[in-house]
Design a protein around this motif. Sequence first.
Motif, PDB file in Angstrom:
ATOM      1  N   LEU A 167       0.808  -1.221   0.000  1.00 19.31           N
ATOM      2  CA  LEU A 167       0.000   0.000   0.000  1.00 19.31           C
ATOM      3  C   LEU A 167       0.842   1.274   0.000  1.00 19.31           C
ATOM      4  O   LEU A 167       0.287   2.371  -0.046  1.00 19.31           O
ATOM      5  N   GLY A 168       2.147   1.134   0.053  1.00 22.45           N
ATOM      6  CA  GLY A 168       3.012   2.302  -0.039  1.00 22.45           C
ATOM      7  C   GLY A 168       3.408   2.874   1.306  1.00 22.45           C
ATOM      8  O   GLY A 168       3.195   2.272   2.360  1.00 22.45           O
ATOM      9  N   GLU A 169       3.987   4.066   1.254  1.00 24.30           N
ATOM     10  CA  GLU A 169       4.533   4.707   2.440  1.00 24.30           C
ATOM     11  C   GLU A 169       3.451   5.404   3.264  1.00 24.30           C
ATOM     12  O   GLU A 169       2.354   5.682   2.782  1.00 24.30           O
ATOM     13  N   LEU A 170       3.823   5.716   4.507  1.00 24.11           N
ATOM     14  CA  LEU A 170       2.931   6.441   5.412  1.00 24.11           C
ATOM     15  C   LEU A 170       2.735   7.866   4.920  1.00 24.11           C
ATOM     16  O   LEU A 170       3.691   8.568   4.586  1.00 24.11           O
ATOM     17  N   THR A 171       1.474   8.295   4.865  1.00 30.44           N
ATOM     18  CA  THR A 171       1.142   9.669   4.496  1.00 30.44           C
ATOM     19  C   THR A 171       0.051  10.180   5.434  1.00 30.44           C
ATOM     20  O   THR A 171      -0.463   9.441   6.281  1.00 30.44           O
ATOM     21  N   ALA A 172      -0.325  11.437   5.231  1.00 31.00           N
ATOM     22  CA  ALA A 172      -1.432  12.011   5.993  1.00 31.00           C
ATOM     23  C   ALA A 172      -2.738  11.287   5.667  1.00 31.00           C
ATOM     24  O   ALA A 172      -2.891  10.713   4.587  1.00 31.00           O
ATOM     25  N   VAL A 173      -3.668  11.323   6.602  1.00 30.92           N
ATOM     26  CA  VAL A 173      -4.990  10.716   6.403  1.00 30.92           C
ATOM     27  C   VAL A 173      -5.850  11.732   5.657  1.00 30.92           C
ATOM     28  O   VAL A 173      -6.695  12.427   6.233  1.00 30.92           O
ATOM     29  N   THR A 174      -5.595  11.843   4.360  1.00 25.22           N
ATOM     30  CA  THR A 174      -6.331  12.789   3.511  1.00 25.22           C
ATOM     31  C   THR A 174      -6.678  12.119   2.193  1.00 25.22           C
ATOM     32  O   THR A 174      -5.855  11.379   1.642  1.00 25.22           O
ATOM     33  N   PRO A 175      -7.897  12.365   1.678  1.00 28.64           N
ATOM     34  CA  PRO A 175      -8.942  13.158   2.335  1.00 28.64           C
ATOM     35  C   PRO A 175      -9.432  12.468   3.607  1.00 28.64           C
ATOM     36  O   PRO A 175      -9.165  11.271   3.801  1.00 28.64           O
ATOM     37  N   PRO A 176     -10.137  13.172   4.483  1.00 33.49           N
ATOM     38  CA  PRO A 176     -10.637  12.552   5.714  1.00 33.49           C
ATOM     39  C   PRO A 176     -11.511  11.339   5.414  1.00 33.49           C
ATOM     40  O   PRO A 176     -12.211  11.301   4.402  1.00 33.49           O
ATOM     41  N   VAL A 177     -11.468  10.350   6.296  1.00 33.58           N
ATOM     42  CA  VAL A 177     -12.335   9.189   6.139  1.00 33.58           C
ATOM     43  C   VAL A 177     -13.773   9.582   6.456  1.00 33.58           C
ATOM     44  O   VAL A 177     -14.029  10.551   7.178  1.00 33.58           O
ATOM     45  N   THR A 178     -14.713   8.821   5.903  1.00 35.11           N
ATOM     46  CA  THR A 178     -16.135   9.196   6.013  1.00 35.11           C
ATOM     47  C   THR A 178     -16.981   8.045   6.549  1.00 35.11           C
ATOM     48  O   THR A 178     -18.041   7.745   6.033  1.00 35.11           O
ATOM     49  N   PHE A 179     -16.508   7.411   7.616  1.00 42.67           N
ATOM     50  CA  PHE A 179     -17.280   6.327   8.220  1.00 42.67           C
ATOM     51  C   PHE A 179     -18.377   6.854   9.134  1.00 42.67           C
ATOM     52  O   PHE A 179     -19.401   6.205   9.317  1.00 42.67           O
ATOM     53  N   GLY A 180     -18.128   8.000   9.749  1.00 45.35           N
ATOM     54  CA  GLY A 180     -19.083   8.529  10.711  1.00 45.35           C
ATOM     55  C   GLY A 180     -19.069  10.037  10.701  1.00 45.35           C
ATOM     56  O   GLY A 180     -18.734  10.667   9.700  1.00 45.35           O
ATOM     57  N   PHE A 181     -19.380  10.653  11.852  1.00 45.85           N
ATOM     58  CA  PHE A 181     -19.491  12.107  11.914  1.00 45.85           C
ATOM     59  C   PHE A 181     -18.141  12.801  11.942  1.00 45.85           C
ATOM     60  O   PHE A 181     -18.054  14.010  11.752  1.00 45.85           O
ATOM     61  N   GLY A 182     -17.059  12.056  12.196  1.00 49.22           N
ATOM     62  CA  GLY A 182     -15.740  12.675  12.246  1.00 49.22           C
ATOM     63  C   GLY A 182     -14.669  11.739  11.738  1.00 49.22           C
ATOM     64  O   GLY A 182     -14.865  10.531  11.608  1.00 49.22           O
ATOM     65  N   SER A 183     -13.514  12.314  11.420  1.00 48.55           N
ATOM     66  CA  SER A 183     -12.375  11.552  10.938  1.00 48.55           C
ATOM     67  C   SER A 183     -11.325  11.472  12.042  1.00 48.55           C
ATOM     68  O   SER A 183     -11.464  12.086  13.106  1.00 48.55           O
ATOM     69  N   THR A 184     -10.263  10.705  11.781  1.00 46.19           N
ATOM     70  CA  THR A 184      -9.091  10.756  12.641  1.00 46.19           C
ATOM     71  C   THR A 184      -8.299  12.009  12.277  1.00 46.19           C
ATOM     72  O   THR A 184      -8.533  12.619  11.239  1.00 46.19           O
ATOM     73  N   PRO A 185      -7.339  12.431  13.104  1.00 45.34           N
ATOM     74  CA  PRO A 185      -6.493  13.565  12.713  1.00 45.34           C
ATOM     75  C   PRO A 185      -5.780  13.280  11.388  1.00 45.34           C
ATOM     76  O   PRO A 185      -5.464  12.137  11.071  1.00 45.34           O
ATOM     77  N   ALA A 186      -5.512  14.342  10.623  1.00 53.77           N
ATOM     78  CA  ALA A 186      -4.821  14.171   9.345  1.00 53.77           C
ATOM     79  C   ALA A 186      -3.407  13.637   9.551  1.00 53.77           C
ATOM     80  O   ALA A 186      -2.927  12.801   8.777  1.00 53.77           O
ATOM     81  N   ALA A 187      -2.731  14.109  10.586  1.00 50.08           N
ATOM     82  CA  ALA A 187      -1.387  13.607  10.887  1.00 50.08           C
ATOM     83  C   ALA A 187      -1.504  12.196  11.457  1.00 50.08           C
ATOM     84  O   ALA A 187      -2.239  11.973  12.423  1.00 50.08           O
ATOM     85  N   PRO A 188      -0.805  11.208  10.883  1.00 46.61           N
ATOM     86  CA  PRO A 188      -0.906   9.830  11.388  1.00 46.61           C
ATOM     87  C   PRO A 188      -0.593   9.768  12.881  1.00 46.61           C
ATOM     88  O   PRO A 188       0.422  10.306  13.334  1.00 46.61           O
ATOM     89  N   SER A 189      -1.454   9.132  13.627  1.00 45.07           N
ATOM     90  CA  SER A 189      -1.292   9.117  15.081  1.00 45.07           C
ATOM     91  C   SER A 189      -2.051   7.955  15.684  1.00 45.07           C
ATOM     92  O   SER A 189      -2.920   7.355  15.053  1.00 45.07           O
TER      93      SER A 189
END
Length: 199
Positions: A167-189
């Motif tokens: 799946l490649g290298e670690l990047t920001a979580v962008t665009p935000p995930v859309t499973f619910g009302f909020g996403s995780t932070p964009a910075a991997p954490s």
Amino acid sequence: MGRSRFHGDIFGVGTSSGVRIVVGHWTDSPLGEFTDVMIQFAGGHRLLLAPSESVREFVAATYTFDETIITPVEFSGSNEHVSLSSDDLRMTITVGGPTVLGRALHLIPDEISTAPWFCSISDPIARVVLRGVRTRGSAGGGRLEYYGARHQHRLTAVRASWRGEDLGELTAVTPPVTFGFGSTPAAPSVTQITTTIDS
């Protein structure tokens, strides 16, 4: 009103392939200890990997997916390295030091930072400071959900494959995930969290 509380860690990972992955490792919950995985592929398809029917039923009633799969999800690791495996997904995550937010959260007593009233107060702040992040919202079916963060650490590297494809290298979580009302932070954490659901 019934109240359910889930204590554990949420890992938010982006990859250079465009696949974003959210891992929930729950050490104390009404469903026992378990790990579930939410995957959003580059084209937007949302997939839940659940280790049991009871977990699938609960999580799918709380979040939105295009597909759900029951599969063993094995989780192991230490403070610095975490490994996860299922029938189709393999991941090794390297955990770094605390974030600025993590250091701030460490100063707040857990009974305050995880309280629903505090999550309600912090929600408008989280929306501004952490794009896509919410600490209060709908859990579906008239239920309310609160995310009470206790600590947070940076993720510094990931090795991940889906059905044998890297799946490649670690990047920001962008665009935000859309499973619910909020996403995780964009910075991997990874965030140590207590999730409260009122029904």
